[in-house]
Design a protein around this motif. Structure first.
Motif, short mmCIF file in Angstrom:
data_model
loop_
_atom_site.label_atom_id
_atom_site.label_comp_id
_atom_site.label_asym_id
_atom_site.label_seq_id
_atom_site.Cartn_x
_atom_site.Cartn_y
_atom_site.Cartn_z
N PHE A 254 0.84 -1.19 0.00
CA PHE A 254 0.00 0.00 0.00
C PHE A 254 0.88 1.25 0.00
O PHE A 254 2.06 1.19 0.29
CB PHE A 254 -0.95 0.02 1.20
CG PHE A 254 -0.27 0.24 2.53
CD1 PHE A 254 -0.16 1.50 3.09
CD2 PHE A 254 0.25 -0.84 3.24
CE1 PHE A 254 0.47 1.70 4.31
CE2 PHE A 254 0.87 -0.65 4.47
CZ PHE A 254 0.98 0.62 5.01
N TYR A 255 0.26 2.37 -0.33
CA TYR A 255 0.92 3.66 -0.25
C TYR A 255 0.39 4.41 0.97
O TYR A 255 -0.77 4.25 1.36
CB TYR A 255 0.64 4.51 -1.50
CG TYR A 255 1.52 4.18 -2.67
CD1 TYR A 255 2.67 4.91 -2.93
CD2 TYR A 255 1.19 3.14 -3.54
CE1 TYR A 255 3.47 4.62 -4.02
CE2 TYR A 255 1.98 2.84 -4.63
CZ TYR A 255 3.13 3.58 -4.86
OH TYR A 255 3.92 3.28 -5.94
N LEU A 256 1.25 5.23 1.54
CA LEU A 256 0.87 6.08 2.66
C LEU A 256 1.19 7.52 2.28
O LEU A 256 2.30 7.80 1.81
CB LEU A 256 1.65 5.68 3.91
CG LEU A 256 1.30 6.42 5.21
CD1 LEU A 256 -0.13 6.10 5.64
CD2 LEU A 256 2.28 6.04 6.32
N GLN A 257 0.22 8.41 2.45
CA GLN A 257 0.47 9.80 2.12
C GLN A 257 -0.24 10.71 3.13
O GLN A 257 -1.08 10.27 3.91
CB GLN A 257 0.01 10.14 0.71
CG GLN A 257 -1.50 10.25 0.54
CD GLN A 257 -1.88 10.79 -0.83
OE1 GLN A 257 -1.19 10.58 -1.80
NE2 GLN A 257 -2.99 11.50 -0.89
N VAL A 258 0.13 11.99 3.11
CA VAL A 258 -0.50 12.97 3.98
C VAL A 258 -1.70 13.57 3.27
O VAL A 258 -1.61 14.00 2.13
CB VAL A 258 0.50 14.09 4.35
CG1 VAL A 258 -0.19 15.17 5.18
CG2 VAL A 258 1.68 13.52 5.12
N ASP A 259 -2.85 13.56 3.96
CA ASP A 259 -4.04 14.23 3.45
C ASP A 259 -3.88 15.72 3.71
O ASP A 259 -3.88 16.17 4.86
CB ASP A 259 -5.27 13.68 4.18
CG ASP A 259 -6.54 14.42 3.79
OD1 ASP A 259 -6.53 15.14 2.78
OD2 ASP A 259 -7.54 14.27 4.51
N GLN A 260 -3.74 16.52 2.66
CA GLN A 260 -3.45 17.94 2.81
C GLN A 260 -4.56 18.70 3.52
O GLN A 260 -4.31 19.70 4.19
CB GLN A 260 -3.16 18.56 1.46
CG GLN A 260 -1.83 18.12 0.86
CD GLN A 260 -1.52 18.85 -0.43
OE1 GLN A 260 -2.35 18.91 -1.33
NE2 GLN A 260 -0.33 19.41 -0.51
N SER A 261 -5.78 18.23 3.40
CA SER A 261 -6.90 18.95 4.01
C SER A 261 -6.92 18.82 5.52
O SER A 261 -7.33 19.73 6.23
CB SER A 261 -8.23 18.45 3.43
OG SER A 261 -8.41 17.07 3.73
N SER A 262 -6.48 17.67 6.04
CA SER A 262 -6.55 17.45 7.48
C SER A 262 -5.19 17.18 8.11
O SER A 262 -5.08 17.10 9.33
CB SER A 262 -7.46 16.24 7.77
OG SER A 262 -6.87 15.04 7.26
#
Length: 420
Positions: free
Chosen positions: A58-66
């Motif tokens: 899987f990929y893990l990323q930062v949700d820019q909105s939260s």
């Protein structure tokens, strides 16, 4: 390797060697059944187990909105897919450690050092957005899934006192094969190491005790003479793990009094470079290739940062390098500029963690750079060249040597994505 729009290059996690001592037979999704005030906001716990040469998927990323951590692009046939991780899930905990809103790179490094087993507590995207809109505390939601009286298991190293011994007795639980509890003397080495009377013994010197008889346990303790390392947990916390169908493993533990630890050194290049050599060598008596810090110059930046001759290099600027090609490590340090952050461990320290079957970086929490806006992400490769590292002069000799700076690049306001 894949990358998403607006993201830096993805980072693929290194492969790990399977350790059967910590095997999990069924890495299936586990959902907490604790009653909650709002049943729609119950985090779910996903257990992932990789085989040798396999990624988590899987990929893990930062949700820019939260600014929360978001699961992306789950391979349905991977450990992540089988565990129940889904596109858009928001991560609350990694290996029973709260990581919501933690720096992505720090979380990635935690996952890199955990080995083949990964435990992820998540909320579905809709649940997460609902919790945010209600102003709920995410850490409270995470704790609620475990019960009121819960704590992580403890990994404790006990050194024998010449007069008082270890100060512990291992007692078989009547009628329960492979079940043992601890009885601890007051002010004993065991008590000072963090073990308490009534603790359940789970693991000793890298071996799960559920498969051992009491006589074999006694032999293990006697054979190791001066010290033992045990994984223990209190009875109430054990009940929480059993109820959640969660195996009790060192990767989930908090560290108590371990005798060796990795060391992170922040070096700034001087007029003569950093003042050390990096060599690729074979460990004595083995075929294993390691990267060794050698010939530390007196008064050099390396010496001032605490570097010691013979230590093994584990990471450059927070990126694991044990499996990398020597020339690639040299290149990384050269690309850093005038500063570099190196993580190392002594050979006895590495031997200690290898015997336990865990990474020397599992409990190492000095990954954060002095400037968190500076990060480098890249891939690991394998090869076995032997080249000393010292100066960064444009000479043929220096082409195989190193004295450079921090493997960093400015990435203000960027979103990162890492492949696991």
């Amino acid at each position: 390797m894949r990358a998403s729009t607006g993201c830096q290059d993805a980072m693929e996690f290194p492969r790990f060697t399977f350790n059967p001592k910590e095997g999990i037979d069924n890495p299936a999704l586990v959902i907490s059944d604790d009653p909650e005030p709002d049943p729609s906001l119950v985090p779910r716990l996903c257990q992932l187990k990789c085989l040798e040469g396999q990624s988590f998927g899987f990929y893990l990323q930062v949700d820019q909105s939260s600014c929360g951590l978001e699961i992306r692009d789950v391979d349905p046939w991977s450990p992540a897919g089988h565990s129940g991780l889904r596109q858009g899930d928001r991560v609350l905990e990694i290996n029973e450690k709260y990581v919501h809103n933690m720096d992505l790179h720090r979380v990635v490094r935690k996952i890199k050092s955990c080995g083949l087993h990964l435990f992820v507590l998540v909320l579905r995207r809709e649940e997460y957005e609902q919790a945010v809109s209600l102003g709920l505390d995410m850490q409270t939601l995470a704790k609620a899934s475990k019960g009121d009286r819960w704590s992580r298991p403890r990994l404790c190293h006990i050194s024998r006192h010449p007069d008082h011994g270890l100060g512990m007795t291992i007692i078989s639980v009547p009628g329960q094969k492979g079940q043992y509890v601890m009885s601890i003397a007051t002010n004993s080495p065991a008590e000072k190491a963090g073990v308490r009377t009534g603790d359940k013994l789970i693991w000793i010197n890298g071996v799960m005790v559920s498969t051992l008889t009491h006589s074999i346990l006694s032999k293990i303790v006697k054979k190791n003479g001066d010290s033992v390392t045990v994984l223990v947990i209190d009875s109430e916390s054990e009940f929480s793990y059993v109820r959640r169908k969660l195996p009790i493993l060192p990767v989930l533990a908090e560290c108590c009094s371990l005798p060796h630890s990795a060391k992170t050194m922040h070096l700034e290049k001087g007029s003569d470079g950093y003042g050390f050599l990096l060599r690729q060598e074979k460990l004595a008596g083995t075929r294993q290739i390691v990267h060794v810090l050698r010939e530390v110059d007196v008064g050099s930046p390396a010496a001032g940062a605490g570097m010691e001759d013979g230590d093994l290099l584990l990471a450059v600027n927070g990126e694991l390098v044990e499996t990398m090609e020597h020339d690639d490590i040299v290149k990384k340090i050269r690309q850093s500029g005038d500063k570099v952050t190196l993580t190392s461990i002594s050979i006895p320290g590495r031997d200690f963690y290898r015997k336990l079957g865990i990474s020397p970086l599992l409990f190492h929490d000095e990954w954060i750079f002095q400037d968190d806006t500076q990060q480098t992400i890249s891939c690991c490769t394998k090869n076995l060249n032997e080249t000393p590292l010292r100066n960064v002069e444009d000479t043929e000799e220096a082409a195989s040597g190193l004295h450079s700076g921090t493997l960093t690049s400015q990435l203000p306001g960027r979103t990162f994505e890492a492949f696991l």
